[in-house]
Enzyme design. Structure first.
Site, PDB file in Angstrom:
ATOM      1  N   ARG A   1       1.776 -11.672   5.026  1.00 61.41           N
ATOM      2  CA  ARG A   1       3.235 -11.851   5.027  1.00 61.41           C
ATOM      3  C   ARG A   1       3.898 -11.385   6.318  1.00 61.41           C
ATOM      4  O   ARG A   1       5.080 -11.588   6.500  1.00 61.41           O
ATOM      5  CB  ARG A   1       3.828 -11.145   3.806  1.00 61.41           C
ATOM      6  CG  ARG A   1       3.315 -11.805   2.514  1.00 61.41           C
ATOM      7  CD  ARG A   1       4.048 -11.368   1.293  1.00 61.41           C
ATOM      8  NE  ARG A   1       5.477 -11.666   1.361  1.00 61.41           N
ATOM      9  CZ  ARG A   1       6.346 -11.258   0.451  1.00 61.41           C
ATOM     10  NH1 ARG A   1       5.947 -10.524  -0.560  1.00 61.41           N
ATOM     11  NH2 ARG A   1       7.626 -11.548   0.569  1.00 61.41           N
TER      12      ARG A   1
ATOM     13  N   HIS B   1      -5.678 -15.112   8.594  1.00 67.38           N
ATOM     14  CA  HIS B   1      -4.452 -14.344   8.851  1.00 67.38           C
ATOM     15  C   HIS B   1      -4.700 -13.141   9.762  1.00 67.38           C
ATOM     16  O   HIS B   1      -4.100 -12.092   9.573  1.00 67.38           O
ATOM     17  CB  HIS B   1      -3.790 -13.893   7.543  1.00 67.38           C
ATOM     18  CG  HIS B   1      -3.460 -15.014   6.619  1.00 67.38           C
ATOM     19  ND1 HIS B   1      -2.442 -15.916   6.853  1.00 67.38           N
ATOM     20  CD2 HIS B   1      -4.035 -15.409   5.452  1.00 67.38           C
ATOM     21  CE1 HIS B   1      -2.396 -16.795   5.866  1.00 67.38           C
ATOM     22  NE2 HIS B   1      -3.349 -16.526   5.009  1.00 67.38           N
TER      23      HIS B   1
ATOM     24  N   PRO C   1       0.833  -1.218   0.000  1.00 68.56           N
ATOM     25  CA  PRO C   1       0.000   0.000   0.000  1.00 68.56           C
ATOM     26  C   PRO C   1       0.862   1.261   0.000  1.00 68.56           C
ATOM     27  O   PRO C   1       1.830   1.340   0.747  1.00 68.56           O
ATOM     28  CB  PRO C   1      -0.799  -0.098   1.301  1.00 68.56           C
ATOM     29  CG  PRO C   1      -0.481  -1.406   1.923  1.00 68.56           C
ATOM     30  CD  PRO C   1       0.657  -2.030   1.187  1.00 68.56           C
ATOM     31  N   GLU C   2       0.527   2.202  -0.853  1.00 66.07           N
ATOM     32  CA  GLU C   2       1.215   3.488  -0.902  1.00 66.07           C
ATOM     33  C   GLU C   2       0.275   4.558  -0.351  1.00 66.07           C
ATOM     34  O   GLU C   2      -0.808   4.242   0.125  1.00 66.07           O
ATOM     35  CB  GLU C   2       1.632   3.807  -2.347  1.00 66.07           C
ATOM     36  CG  GLU C   2       2.480   2.699  -2.968  1.00 66.07           C
ATOM     37  CD  GLU C   2       2.944   3.034  -4.391  1.00 66.07           C
ATOM     38  OE1 GLU C   2       3.089   4.219  -4.710  1.00 66.07           O
ATOM     39  OE2 GLU C   2       3.154   2.093  -5.170  1.00 66.07           O
TER      40      GLU C   2
ATOM     41  N   ARG D   1      21.904  13.877  -5.122  1.00 66.67           N
ATOM     42  CA  ARG D   1      21.909  12.435  -5.343  1.00 66.67           C
ATOM     43  C   ARG D   1      22.276  12.086  -6.780  1.00 66.67           C
ATOM     44  O   ARG D   1      21.748  12.667  -7.718  1.00 66.67           O
ATOM     45  CB  ARG D   1      20.516  11.878  -5.033  1.00 66.67           C
ATOM     46  CG  ARG D   1      19.983  12.260  -3.655  1.00 66.67           C
ATOM     47  CD  ARG D   1      20.546  11.398  -2.564  1.00 66.67           C
ATOM     48  NE  ARG D   1      20.083  10.024  -2.700  1.00 66.67           N
ATOM     49  CZ  ARG D   1      19.008   9.537  -2.052  1.00 66.67           C
ATOM     50  NH1 ARG D   1      18.307  10.287  -1.261  1.00 66.67           N
ATOM     51  NH2 ARG D   1      18.663   8.276  -2.223  1.00 66.67           N
TER      52      ARG D   1
END
Ligand SMILES: [Zn+2]
Length: 268
Positions: free
Chosen positions: A107, A88, A2-3, A149
Site C-alpha cells: 500500500r 511490490h 504491524p504493532e 484526556r
C-alpha cells in the site's frame, strides 16, 4: 498494521543478518518512501555505510550506521522486510556478504528517513511516549496521561505519545485483560484500574512478542515464518463469539475511527 510485537519480531530477525555488514548497494525504487527527500540522494547517503545496530522504538525500526547516521523505517500499513525476491519491492539493500534485503510495501505508506544520530531522540520524542516494556512506562505516568484526556480510553491508548508501539489489536487485548471498557472516558479511571491497565498492556505486548506477532493479511517476518498471536486473541475480531471469561458474546464498536472488540459484560 504491524504493532510493537510485529516490529520487534522483524527487528530480532534482521539484527543478526545486518549488524556489522556494509551496505554495498542501495536501491530505492519508490519516491514515496523517502519524500520529501530525493530517493537517489538517500540511496547515495546510505551506500558504503556500515550497520552497527538494528533497534526499535515504538513502531519504528532504527538502523544505526557507523558514520553516525541512522535510517528510521516506519512500516505503516503493509511494509515488511525479507530476503527473497518478492512482488511490490520498494527498496533493496545489498550487503557486502551478498545478502539481498528486500523492502516490500503493497500500500506504499511506509517511510524511510535518514537522520543524523543527534536528531533521532528529538525526532522520536515528539512522536513516541516511553517504551511500554521499559522502566519509564509506569502506572504513575499513565495516570497523568489519562487524567488530561476526556476521549474514550481506547482512543487515548492508541496515541503513540501515550503508549509507544501499541495499536488496535493489542489495545483491545489489553483492555479485555484489565476488564476495562474501551468506551470509558480516559480520565475516569481509579488508581487501581490504571495499575491493572499498565500491567495488561505490558502482558499483551510480551505475549505478542513471544508468539512472533499476529499474522493477519500482509504481515510476514523476514525469514518467512508466521506469527501465531492471532490464534490466541481474546477479543480482537471475535464479534459474536463467546467471551472466554464469562461467555457473553463479544461486541464490536467503533472508537476513534477504529474497529473495537470488547465484552459488554465483564469490561466495565
Ligand atoms: Zn466477558
Amino acid at each position: 498494521m504491524p504493532e510493537l510485537p510485529e516490529v520487534e519480531t522483524i527487528r530480532a530477525q534482521l539484527a543478526p543478518r545486518l549488524t556489522g555488514r556494509t551496505l554495498a548497494r542501495v536501491e530505492i525504487l519508490d519516491p514515496r518512501l523517502t519524500r520529501p527527500f530525493d530517493l537517489f540522494e538517500v540511496a547515495e547517503e546510505l551506500e558504503g555505510d556500515r550497520i552497527t545496530a538494528v533497534e526499535r522504538r515504538g513502531k519504528y525500526l532504527v538502523l544505526r550506521l557507523v558514520s553516525g547516521l541512522v535510517l528510521l523505517v516506519h512500516l505503516r500499513m503493509t511494509g515488511s522486510f525479507g530476503f527473497d525476491p518478492v512482488t511490490h519491492e520498494r527498496a533493496v539493500l545489498e550487503l557486502d556478504d551478498g545478502t539481498r534485503v528486500v523492502y516490500r510495501d503493497v500500500r506504499r505508506f511506509g517511510t524511510w528517513l535518514v537522520l543524523e544520530g543527534a536528531e533521532l531522540e528529538p525526532y522520536l520524542a515528539g512522536k513516541n511516549g516511553p517504551e511500554p516494556l521499559g522502566a519509564r512506562f509506569t502506572s504513575g505516568w499513565l495516570t497523568a496521561q489519562l487524567a488530561r484526556r476526556r476521549a474514550p480510553l481506547k482512543a487515548v491508548l492508541l496515541d503513540q505519545r501515550v503508549v509507544a508501539g501499541l495499536g488496535n489489536i493489542y489495545a483491545d487485548e489489553a483492555l479485555w485483560s484489565a476488564r476495562l471498557s474501551p468506551l470509558r472516558p480516559a480520565s475516569g479511571l481509579s488508581t487501581e484500574e490504571v495499575r491493572r491497565l499498565t500491567r495488561a498492556v505490558r502482558a499483551a505486548l510480551r505475549r505478542g512478542i513471544e508468539r512472533q506477532g499476529s499474522t493477519l493479511r500482509d504481515y510476514a517476518t523476514p525469514d518467512g515464518s508466521a506469527g501465531s498471536m492471532q490464534d490466541e486473541f481474546r477479543v480482537y475480531g471475535r464479534d459474536g463469539e463467546p467471551c472466554r471469561r464469562c461467555g457473553t458474546p463479544i461486541a464490536k464498536a467503533r472508537v476513534g475511527g477504529r474497529g473495537t472488540w470488547f465484552c459488554p459484560r465483564c469490561q466495565a
